[in-house]
Write an enzyme that holds these catalytic residues in place. Structure first.
Site, PDB file in Angstrom:
ATOM      1  N   ASP A  40       0.850  -1.188   0.000  1.00 35.67           N
ATOM      2  CA  ASP A  40       0.000   0.000   0.000  1.00 35.67           C
ATOM      3  C   ASP A  40       0.885   1.237   0.000  1.00 35.67           C
ATOM      4  OD1 ASP A  40      -2.764  -0.983   0.122  1.00 35.67           O
ATOM      5  OD2 ASP A  40      -2.153  -1.867   2.032  1.00 35.67           O
ATOM      6  N   ASP A 181     -10.050  -6.234  -1.601  1.00 38.78           N
ATOM      7  CA  ASP A 181      -9.098  -5.636  -0.667  1.00 38.78           C
ATOM      8  C   ASP A 181      -9.854  -4.895   0.424  1.00 38.78           C
ATOM      9  OD1 ASP A 181      -7.068  -4.261   0.584  1.00 38.78           O
ATOM     10  OD2 ASP A 181      -6.348  -3.236  -1.210  1.00 38.78           O
TER      11      ASP A 181
END
Length: 227
Positions: A40, A181
């Site tokens: 991320d 996700d």
């Protein structure tokens, strides 16, 4: 229900890992055949948080050959792709909401040879996907609003996942991968697998629970949900 053709794969969310145990964590992931490491990358602009950066990516590549799943939560990513060191083995997700020129960003990813995924937030309409299906290899469906780990799933995203699967079927683009996700618990993973998801970002709700000695068992249990 039609047979799901794509193999179910784990993308381990490295934002949830403890740096103290990083080498041991990677060793376990390699032994267990974890398919991707989810990175991320956040700029404090597109989302109100800072995430893993280019130096972390470089360091991680020295530790392992597990392909990276780069989730770019950054504003105007087209101007920053060269910073990252993208490899052919990577998945790169850019957000529909992050640029006024989404097709341009996807085009600029072509020379890297990576898999091109388009990420969409929970409230982003799925019709935003229709005009870019020819530019992408996959869709990263955010089940929480991006920026922070540990959130609970936005309930409407379960219905949205079905709508995305229906869209791909209707457009004869079932070759496009669905990645999910955010709060992907084993139970949520099982439901999303039945809809057609094949890449599952696994964080604190799945494999990063307890201490590092428990990760192997967590992975084994999670795998049973995504067969």
């Amino acid at each position: 229900m039609e047979q799901i053709k794509k193999k179910g794969e784990i993308s381990a969310s490295m934002m949830c890992s403890d740096l103290v145990d990083l080498k041991e964590t990677i060793r376990i992931f390699e032994e267990e055949g974890v398919e991707h490491l989810h990175i991320d990358m956040m700029d404090g602009n597109f989302v109100p948080n800072f995430g893993l950066g280019v130096d972390y990516v470089r360091g991680l590549r020295k530790l392992t050959d597990i392909p990276l799943d780069l989730h770019l939560m950054i504003k105007d990513p087209e101007y920053k792709l060269q910073w990252i060191g993208i490899k052919e083995t990577d998945i790169v997700s850019i957000h529909y909401e992050s640029s006024f020129q989404v097709q341009r960003v996807l085009d600029w990813l072509v020379p890297f040879g990576c898999k091109r995924f388009l990420a969409i937030n929970p409230a982003t309409p799925i019709n935003s996907l229709e005009e870019v299906l020819d530019y992408i290899d996959g869709i990263n469906l955010l089940m929480v609003n991006p920026g922070f780990a540990g959130q609970k799933i936005v309930p409407s995203t379960m219905r949205k996942a079905q709508k995305v699967a229906d869209l791909l079927k209707r457009e004869h683009r079932e070759d496009i991968t669905i990645e999910v996700d955010g709060n992907i618990t084993p139970e949520n993973a099982r439901k999303l697998r039945s809809i057609g998801a094949s890449i599952f970002v696994a964080g604190t709700s799945a494999i990063f629970k307890g201490n590092v000695s428990e990760y192997k068992n967590n992975i084994d249990m999670f795998r049973k949900m995504i067969i």
